[in-house]
Design a protein around this motif. Structure first.
Motif, short mmCIF file in Angstrom:
data_model
loop_
_atom_site.label_atom_id
_atom_site.label_comp_id
_atom_site.label_asym_id
_atom_site.label_seq_id
_atom_site.Cartn_x
_atom_site.Cartn_y
_atom_site.Cartn_z
N THR A 136 7.72 4.27 -11.02
CA THR A 136 8.28 3.04 -10.45
C THR A 136 7.18 2.00 -10.36
OG1 THR A 136 9.56 2.13 -8.59
CG2 THR A 136 7.86 3.75 -8.04
N ALA A 137 7.59 0.75 -10.19
CA ALA A 137 6.59 -0.30 -10.00
C ALA A 137 6.19 -0.36 -8.54
CB ALA A 137 7.17 -1.64 -10.44
N SER A 140 8.31 -2.27 -5.53
CA SER A 140 9.65 -2.39 -6.09
C SER A 140 10.61 -1.89 -5.02
CB SER A 140 9.77 -1.57 -7.38
OG SER A 140 10.95 -1.88 -8.07
N VAL A 160 2.32 -4.01 -10.11
CA VAL A 160 2.82 -5.14 -10.92
C VAL A 160 1.64 -5.91 -11.51
CG1 VAL A 160 5.04 -5.43 -9.72
CG2 VAL A 160 2.99 -6.59 -8.83
N LEU A 166 6.83 -6.56 -13.61
CA LEU A 166 6.62 -5.15 -13.92
C LEU A 166 5.60 -5.08 -15.05
CD1 LEU A 166 10.26 -3.71 -13.92
CD2 LEU A 166 8.71 -4.09 -12.00
N ASN A 184 13.33 -2.13 -12.33
CA ASN A 184 14.14 -3.05 -11.55
C ASN A 184 13.99 -4.46 -12.14
OD1 ASN A 184 14.17 -3.97 -8.00
ND2 ASN A 184 15.77 -4.07 -9.54
N ASN A 185 15.07 -4.98 -12.71
CA ASN A 185 14.99 -6.24 -13.45
C ASN A 185 16.17 -7.15 -13.12
OD1 ASN A 185 13.42 -7.68 -15.45
ND2 ASN A 185 15.10 -7.38 -16.89
N ASN A 187 12.98 -7.79 -10.30
CA ASN A 187 12.38 -6.81 -9.40
C ASN A 187 12.42 -7.29 -7.94
OD1 ASN A 187 10.85 -4.40 -8.83
ND2 ASN A 187 9.05 -5.70 -8.55
N ASN A 188 12.90 -6.41 -7.07
CA ASN A 188 12.83 -6.63 -5.63
C ASN A 188 11.60 -5.89 -5.12
OD1 ASN A 188 13.31 -6.96 -2.90
ND2 ASN A 188 14.99 -5.50 -2.81
N THR A 190 9.43 -8.69 -5.84
CA THR A 190 8.59 -9.74 -6.43
C THR A 190 9.41 -10.86 -7.09
OG1 THR A 190 8.29 -8.53 -8.50
CG2 THR A 190 6.63 -8.17 -6.78
#
Ligand SMILES: Cc1ncc(COP(=O)(O)O)c(C=O)c1O
Length: 399
Positions: A136-137, A140, A160, A166, A184-185, A187-188, A190
């Motif tokens: 995962t990022a 995120s 990130v 990401l 996540n695109n 991204n929560n 960021t």
């Protein structure tokens, strides 16, 4: 059927309707919130002084709630609240078929969730293991790593990149041999997005190096993106084994309390999620609302336009204060507030403005602010001005 307040009162009787609508509209007491937070060992959100009206811009919700058509469906379906979703009209399977037909695919390619979080949780259970990590990022959305940690499965966090996007190259390297990649695109927290070409290239490269790794592309904020290079990855998922997309009606559709999300990908990829699904996981009212909401494109267009305008206003106000947010493609901004998120959050709460939680590793500098209505953002930015403006030194006096 359009349900007016009068129809609603006639259906339920005035007294009952008042108590139902009262319960619908009233926020839960703060004591209840704190008691629950203490029980779960979570930090409670800051306290708002008595008599101060809250602006809740802490959870990336649509401040206006569901569109008219969805609201009518919810109110109109109240009499069927006594029915299970497999025994009501429309059926939960009707919603599955409806979503499948929207994307030109079959019902076996779609799984419904009680919000998309149920599907994220199931994905971690299905595709990671003590020897197959979650990638995962960082930062995120926390749901997947939280579940992996509860299960004792390894998590590889990938910071990130300097633009708060990401980090594609580092995530590809980490994905080799992993069980699941959470992508996540946008991204929560960021708020940044990758265009479809980058996502397609990412998927191809991960699959070439590690064909058994499953890739989950979470598009919770899809409807708020304004970057023209972005497009949904749903067609890519439908054409590619071990790739799926999750969506939710909790954001632009304004139905967070209705708990409706879905996963879409090839039937083989969806099977473990369907197996782990809780029986009757979506509500009868939520299904009815989702059926019409998904066809109400004009509501989503209006909501995107409203958010884009309030977002631009908020970004400009923050920039004027010397705080530059990342490139937001969502209904929230992630911004360097030159102090801890906690200090900023507590100071804003004193004036009734509730902003987002800590997002390590940026909790010492960055805050996440959801976009409310323009009126709410006018009030919020006034509060930000008083919290963020450096104190003017008093001439001639040493403190
Ligand atoms: C990226 C992302 N995915 C999923 C969710 C979960 O939403 P829900 O369970 O309400 O569908 C959220 C909620 O904030 C989110 O930010």
């Amino acid at each position: 059927m359009s349900v007016s307040r009068r129809d609603f009162l006639q259906v339920f009787g005035a007294g009952r309707a008042e108590s139902v609508s009262g319960a619908l509209l009233a926020a839960r007491g703060l004591e209840a919130h704190f008691a629950e937070a203490a029980q779960n060992g979570r930090p409670a959100r800051p306290l708002v002084p008595p008599g101060v009206t809250e602006v809740r811009i802490n959870s990336n919700e649509n401040p206006l709630g569901p569109g008219r058509a969805a609201l009518d469906a919810i109110l109109g379906k109240f009499p069927e609240a006594g029915r299970y979703p497999f025994n009501a009209t429309p059926l939960d399977s009707d919603l599955v078929a409806h979503i499948a037909s929207k994307y030109g695919t079959k019902p076996e390619f779609v799984v419904l969730g009680a919000g998309s979080q149920e599907l994220l949780k199931s994905a971690v259970r299905a595709f990671t293991s003590p020897t197959r990590a979650l990638v995962t990022a960082s930062p995120s959305f926390e749901n997947c790593p939280q579940v992996a940690k509860q299960l004792g499965h390894p998590v590889k966090d990938v910071l990130v990149d300097p633009a708060f996007k990401l980090d594609i190259e580092k995530m590809i390297a980490a994905a080799s041999g992993a069980g699941l990649v959470f992508f996540n695109n946008p991204n929560n927290p960021t708020a940044t997005v990758h265009g479809l070409r980058t996502v397609t290239d990412f998927v191809e490269r991960v699959r070439r190096a590690s064909p058994d790794t499953v890739i989950l592309i979470d598009e919770a904020y899809h409807d708020y993106v304004t970057d023209p290079s972005y497009q949904t990855a749903i067609p890519l998922a439908l054409a590619t084994p071990n790739v799926f997309v999750t969506r939710t009606l909790s954001k632009a559709y304004g139905m967070a309390g209705m708990r409706i999300g879905y996963a879409i990908g090839q039937a083989e990829t969806m099977k473990p999620l369907a197996t782990l699904k809780m029986p009757y996981n979506v509500s009868t009212l939520g299904v009815a609302a989702a059926m019409v909401a998904l066809d109400d494109a004009s509501h989503i267009d209006a909501e995107r336009a409203r958010n884009t305008q309030a977002r631009a206003f908020t970004v400009k106000a923050l920039e004027t204060l010397g705080c530059k947010p990342t490139d937001s493609q969502t209904n929230f901004v992630f911004v360097d507030v030159h102090r801890t998120a906690e200090a900023f959050r507590d100071a804003c709460a004193k004036s009734g403005v509730m902003v987002g939680r800590d997002f390590p590793p940026f909790e010492k500098t960055h805050a996440r602010i959801s976009i409310g209505t323009m009126e709410e953002m006018q009030k919020a930015t006034e509060v930000f001005r008083s919290v963020l403006r450096p104190a003017t030194p008093t001439a001639g006096r040493q403190q």
